[in-house]
Design a protein around this motif. Structure first.
Motif, PDB file in Angstrom:
ATOM      1  N   HIS A 437      31.514  46.278  50.451  1.00 46.28           N
ATOM      2  CA  HIS A 437      32.708  45.220  50.969  1.00 46.28           C
ATOM      3  C   HIS A 437      32.957  44.614  49.540  1.00 46.28           C
ATOM      4  O   HIS A 437      32.227  44.403  48.678  1.00 46.28           O
ATOM      5  N   LEU A 438      34.421  44.227  49.442  1.00 39.53           N
ATOM      6  CA  LEU A 438      34.933  43.472  48.066  1.00 39.53           C
ATOM      7  C   LEU A 438      35.023  42.140  48.595  1.00 39.53           C
ATOM      8  O   LEU A 438      35.418  41.498  49.334  1.00 39.53           O
ATOM      9  N   VAL A 439      34.422  41.489  47.090  1.00 34.84           N
ATOM     10  CA  VAL A 439      34.460  39.901  46.984  1.00 34.84           C
ATOM     11  C   VAL A 439      35.300  39.535  45.901  1.00 34.84           C
ATOM     12  O   VAL A 439      35.267  40.242  44.908  1.00 34.84           O
ATOM     13  N   ILE A 440      36.413  38.819  46.157  1.00 30.00           N
ATOM     14  CA  ILE A 440      37.419  38.653  45.152  1.00 30.00           C
ATOM     15  C   ILE A 440      37.400  36.923  44.994  1.00 30.00           C
ATOM     16  O   ILE A 440      37.534  36.250  45.635  1.00 30.00           O
ATOM     17  N   ALA A 441      36.749  36.600  43.722  1.00 34.90           N
ATOM     18  CA  ALA A 441      36.471  34.901  43.455  1.00 34.90           C
ATOM     19  C   ALA A 441      37.581  34.754  42.524  1.00 34.90           C
ATOM     20  O   ALA A 441      37.700  35.424  41.271  1.00 34.90           O
ATOM     21  N   GLY A 442      38.442  33.894  42.770  1.00 33.17           N
ATOM     22  CA  GLY A 442      39.409  33.343  41.734  1.00 33.17           C
ATOM     23  C   GLY A 442      40.858  33.279  42.651  1.00 33.17           C
ATOM     24  O   GLY A 442      40.926  33.362  44.008  1.00 33.17           O
ATOM     25  N   ASP A 443      41.853  32.669  41.996  1.00 31.44           N
ATOM     26  CA  ASP A 443      43.125  32.486  42.439  1.00 31.44           C
ATOM     27  C   ASP A 443      44.507  32.882  41.600  1.00 31.44           C
ATOM     28  O   ASP A 443      44.027  33.096  40.455  1.00 31.44           O
ATOM     29  N   GLY A 444      45.578  32.923  42.324  1.00 31.60           N
ATOM     30  CA  GLY A 444      46.478  33.285  41.529  1.00 31.60           C
ATOM     31  C   GLY A 444      47.743  33.736  42.359  1.00 31.60           C
ATOM     32  O   GLY A 444      47.442  33.909  43.611  1.00 31.60           O
ATOM     33  N   PRO A 445      48.917  34.103  41.747  1.00 29.83           N
ATOM     34  CA  PRO A 445      50.252  34.518  42.448  1.00 29.83           C
ATOM     35  C   PRO A 445      50.007  35.680  42.966  1.00 29.83           C
ATOM     36  O   PRO A 445      51.144  35.899  44.469  1.00 29.83           O
ATOM     37  N   LEU A 457      38.504  43.472  55.215  1.00 24.88           N
ATOM     38  CA  LEU A 457      37.931  44.313  54.454  1.00 24.88           C
ATOM     39  C   LEU A 457      37.453  43.718  53.143  1.00 24.88           C
ATOM     40  O   LEU A 457      36.771  44.212  52.181  1.00 24.88           O
ATOM     41  N   ALA A 458      37.957  42.535  52.915  1.00 31.59           N
ATOM     42  CA  ALA A 458      37.680  41.783  51.661  1.00 31.59           C
ATOM     43  C   ALA A 458      37.404  40.095  52.049  1.00 31.59           C
ATOM     44  O   ALA A 458      37.925  39.762  52.802  1.00 31.59           O
ATOM     45  N   THR A 459      36.581  39.530  51.026  1.00 29.14           N
ATOM     46  CA  THR A 459      36.410  38.113  51.164  1.00 29.14           C
ATOM     47  C   THR A 459      37.029  37.609  50.029  1.00 29.14           C
ATOM     48  O   THR A 459      36.633  37.801  48.736  1.00 29.14           O
ATOM     49  N   PHE A 460      37.953  36.525  50.189  1.00 25.15           N
ATOM     50  CA  PHE A 460      38.653  35.838  48.914  1.00 25.15           C
ATOM     51  C   PHE A 460      37.970  34.411  49.137  1.00 25.15           C
ATOM     52  O   PHE A 460      38.159  33.616  49.950  1.00 25.15           O
ATOM     53  N   THR A 461      37.252  34.157  47.894  1.00 21.43           N
ATOM     54  CA  THR A 461      36.611  32.811  47.893  1.00 21.43           C
ATOM     55  C   THR A 461      37.487  31.477  47.126  1.00 21.43           C
ATOM     56  O   THR A 461      37.260  30.497  47.543  1.00 21.43           O
ATOM     57  N   GLY A 462      38.807  31.914  46.764  1.00 19.60           N
ATOM     58  CA  GLY A 462      39.427  31.227  45.962  1.00 19.60           C
ATOM     59  C   GLY A 462      38.707  30.804  44.532  1.00 19.60           C
ATOM     60  O   GLY A 462      37.733  31.298  43.997  1.00 19.60           O
ATOM     61  N   PHE A 463      39.301  29.633  43.997  1.00 14.03           N
ATOM     62  CA  PHE A 463      38.569  29.121  42.699  1.00 14.03           C
ATOM     63  C   PHE A 463      37.343  28.659  42.766  1.00 14.03           C
ATOM     64  O   PHE A 463      37.308  27.712  43.543  1.00 14.03           O
ATOM     65  N   VAL A 464      36.569  29.078  42.102  1.00 19.87           N
ATOM     66  CA  VAL A 464      35.085  28.575  42.068  1.00 19.87           C
ATOM     67  C   VAL A 464      34.629  28.488  40.506  1.00 19.87           C
ATOM     68  O   VAL A 464      34.984  29.288  39.738  1.00 19.87           O
ATOM     69  N   ARG A 465      33.815  27.386  40.312  1.00 20.13           N
ATOM     70  CA  ARG A 465      33.303  27.212  38.894  1.00 20.13           C
ATOM     71  C   ARG A 465      31.703  26.779  38.917  1.00 20.13           C
ATOM     72  O   ARG A 465      31.313  26.347  40.124  1.00 20.13           O
ATOM     73  N   GLY A 466      31.115  26.711  37.696  1.00 14.77           N
ATOM     74  CA  GLY A 466      29.679  26.128  37.854  1.00 14.77           C
ATOM     75  C   GLY A 466      28.720  26.915  38.494  1.00 14.77           C
ATOM     76  O   GLY A 466      28.716  28.242  38.549  1.00 14.77           O
ATOM     77  N   GLU A 467      27.812  26.268  39.286  1.00 17.62           N
ATOM     78  CA  GLU A 467      26.771  27.000  39.913  1.00 17.62           C
ATOM     79  C   GLU A 467      27.282  27.604  41.228  1.00 17.62           C
ATOM     80  O   GLU A 467      26.576  28.591  41.394  1.00 17.62           O
TER      81      GLU A 467
END
Length: 604
Positions: A437-445, A457-467
């Protein structure tokens, strides 16, 4: 000193300067003048204790008993004197030759702004220094803001070029101050050189200005310099100061006001502040920096470069982004990419040292015709206290991928990051198996389009930072980073610290953030099938995955913030040839290997 000079000495000095030999046999006294024909009398002198001979005078100087008296000269005083000289010539109907004019060009073909400035000279000549500067700097600021109004989106420098005439005219109003700053800068550098020659064993702390165009939580480069500043403040005499432009919370950073803003390349909805060049010059001169270091060639970085060149302060330019490549990808226009490349090259070729994140970046710049006198390689690094394997969370793993082997990408979700190729290869992999399974952490156009293609088929977490980001790293299994345009590869180092084997392409900085074959794999540039084959090899072999993960963590632990700062301080001292304070005598000298030193660079 004067009494020790005789007729022969006088003759030799006269011949050296191309003057007639004077009839004098001795010097009866010395004096100096800074009154510029009586227009603005000088009022500075040197105060010394009662001394009887040269040794006494030198001893008093070495003991710090000699001091300046009267009132120092200043940029405003000299600029005001220049205005009065020009005003006198204007009122008498004369036009001084160009070499006597501290302001705008008064030759044939003057612009309307230059004509207006000359017309106002008689009035300006009646004002004090502060009174003169206020209307001129205000006019300059309004002109700059107006020139940048139509800068548009994308790469703002192209918008500036469309208004280059107005932009140049705006600087006519502060030209006298720029010229005088240059004079004082040259005098200051000569004084420093003389001090080093007279007192070679006397140590002094370094003072470095770090100019960062964008300073917030999503800017990895800015975060790096913030950490360096904090470490320097807490552990040594040397002073590193972050300088930014704009409003908002910059922490301990010095914040210069912005005249206008321009769109930030690659980050929709974000803007870069454009500072007053005069404010930057005043700041650099007032702080008396030994070195200027800019993080990006943005508006603040450009102003810092001009200030350094004007004042004679050495400049270190950090090359973190392939602007020409990004311009090509985002605009689809080869001409735009070439224009950006030319402008960026002109920018960096004026630096004493260009700091690059990898050897491959330095070699690529040389291959594209960059005439750089000296490269320094600043290796990638990572905060190993934040990113570590023990943050692994089985509950989070279930939420992200339902217990499957998790492939992770962290970074900006944009086309130039190679995500189209990764998506294509991943979809082909999922047609053959359901245990990944693909996980994409971040954001953009590019996120909305990818979400539509990948669906569940993938999980998008959006923008995440720190812990929160550190937990995602540690809870995944394999780091897949398909970008070939990154010069640094900060996320790769974070993945290694989190115990994840990484698969990268053999191009740019990411390939130098792993130990190939030990903590990850390197695929040939453009070989998307080979890239995904390496990923699948790690999916199939949990033992290999574990061994490489342990090696990745061990590799990340070899980096330290102290090593980064030691290397940078050594680099700065090497540039300005300042002897280190006694507290730093045990620090090893930065070694240059084929003109490039390798220094670990932290990544937050």
């Amino acid at each position: 000193m004067a009494t020790g000079i005789g007729a022969i000495d006088l003759a030799q000095m006269a011949l050296r300067q191309g003057l007639a030999i004077p009839p004098h046999r001795a010097i009866a006294g010395t004096a100096g003048s800074d009154d510029h024909g009586g227009i603005y009398p000088g009022s500075a002198w040197t105060v010394v204790p009662g001394v009887q001979n040269v040794p006494d005078l030198l001893a008093a100087m070495a003991a710090g008993e000699v001091r300046a008296g009267g009132e120092d000269g200043s940029v405003e005083k000299m600029a005001t004197t220049g205005f009065r000289i020009i005003a006198g010539a204007t009122l008498s109907g004369e036009r001084p030759p160009a070499h006597q004019t501290p302001g705008p060009d008064v030759s044939h073909g003057r612009s309307a702004e230059a004509e207006k400035l000359i017309e106002y000279m008689p009035l300006l000549a009646t004002m004090t220094g502060a009174q003169v500067r206020s209307p001129l700097s205000t006019r300059y600021e309004h002109q700059v803001a107006r020139a940048l109004l139509g800068s548009g989106s994308g790469f703002p420098v192209l918008g500036v070029l469309r208004s280059v005439g107005s932009f140049v005219d705006a600087h006519l109003y502060i030209a006298p101050y720029l010229g005088v700053h240059g004079y004082f800068g040259r005098e200051r550098q000569q004084t420093r050189a003389l001090r080093r020659e007279l007192f070679p064993d006397r140590s002094r702390p370094l003072k470095v200005g770090l100019f960062v165009d964008e300073l917030d939580e999503i800017h990895g480069v800015a975060t790096m310099y913030q950490n360096l500043e904090r470490l320097a403040a807490g552990s040594r005499d040397d002073l590193l100061r972050i300088v930014r432009c704009g409003t908002g919370d910059g922490g301990d950073a010095i914040c210069l006001p912005a005249l206008a803003t321009v769109p930030m390349p690659l980050y929709d909805g974000r803007a870069l502040g454009v500072p007053s060049l005069l404010d930057v010059l005043d700041h650099v001169a007032g702080e008396d920096y030994d070195v200027l270091h800019f993080a990006t060639p943005g508006p603040l970085g450009l102003a810092a470069m001009v200030a350094g060149m004007t004042l004679g302060v050495p400049i270190v330019g950090a090359y973190h982004t392939e602007f020409g490549t990004y311009a090509q990808v985002l605009s689809g226009d080869a001409l735009v990419a070439e224009i950006v490349e030319v402008l960026v090259r002109e920018f960096y070729e004026r630096c004493a040292v260009v700091a690059v994140p990898s050897r491959s970046t330095a070699e690529a710049l040389e291959g594209r015709g960059y005439q750089i006198d000296r490269f320094e390689v600043l290796r990638n690094g990572v905060d190993t206290l934040l990113y570590r394997p023990d943050r692994r969370d089985e509950t989070l793993r279930q939420e992200l991928g339902g217990g499957r082997t998790l492939l992770l990408y962290v970074g900006r979700v944009s086309r130039e990051k190679g995500l189209t190729g990764l998506t294509n290869s991943y979809l082909e992999l999922r047609r053959r198996r359901d245990d990944v399974h693909l996980v994409i952490a971040g954001d953009g156009p590019y996120r909305e389009e990818l979400e539509a293609r990948l669906g569940t088929l993938a999980t998008f977490t959006g923008f995440v930072r720190g812990e929160g980001l550190a937990r995602i790293f540690a809870s995944c299994d394999i780091f897949a980073f398909p970008s070939t345009t990154d010069t640094l590869g900060r996320a790769v180092a974070e993945a290694q610290a989190s115990g994840l084997p990484a698969v990268v392409f053999g191009m740019g900085g990411p390939r130098e953030c792993i130990r190939p074959g030990t903590s990850g794999f390197v695929a040939a540039p453009g070989d998307e099938a080979g890239f995904m084959a390496r990923v699948e090899e790690l999916v199939d072999d949990a033992v290999l995955r574990g061994r490489m993960g342990a090696a990745a963590r061990a590799f990340a632990e070899t980096l330290s913030w102290e090593a980064v700062l030691d290397g940078l301080i050594d680099l700065y001292r090497d540039i300005v040839t300042v002897p280190p304070p006694s507290a730093l005598t045990s620090v090893p000298t930065l070694a240059s290997v084929e003109r490039r030193a390798e220094v670990a660079t932290p990544v937050a």
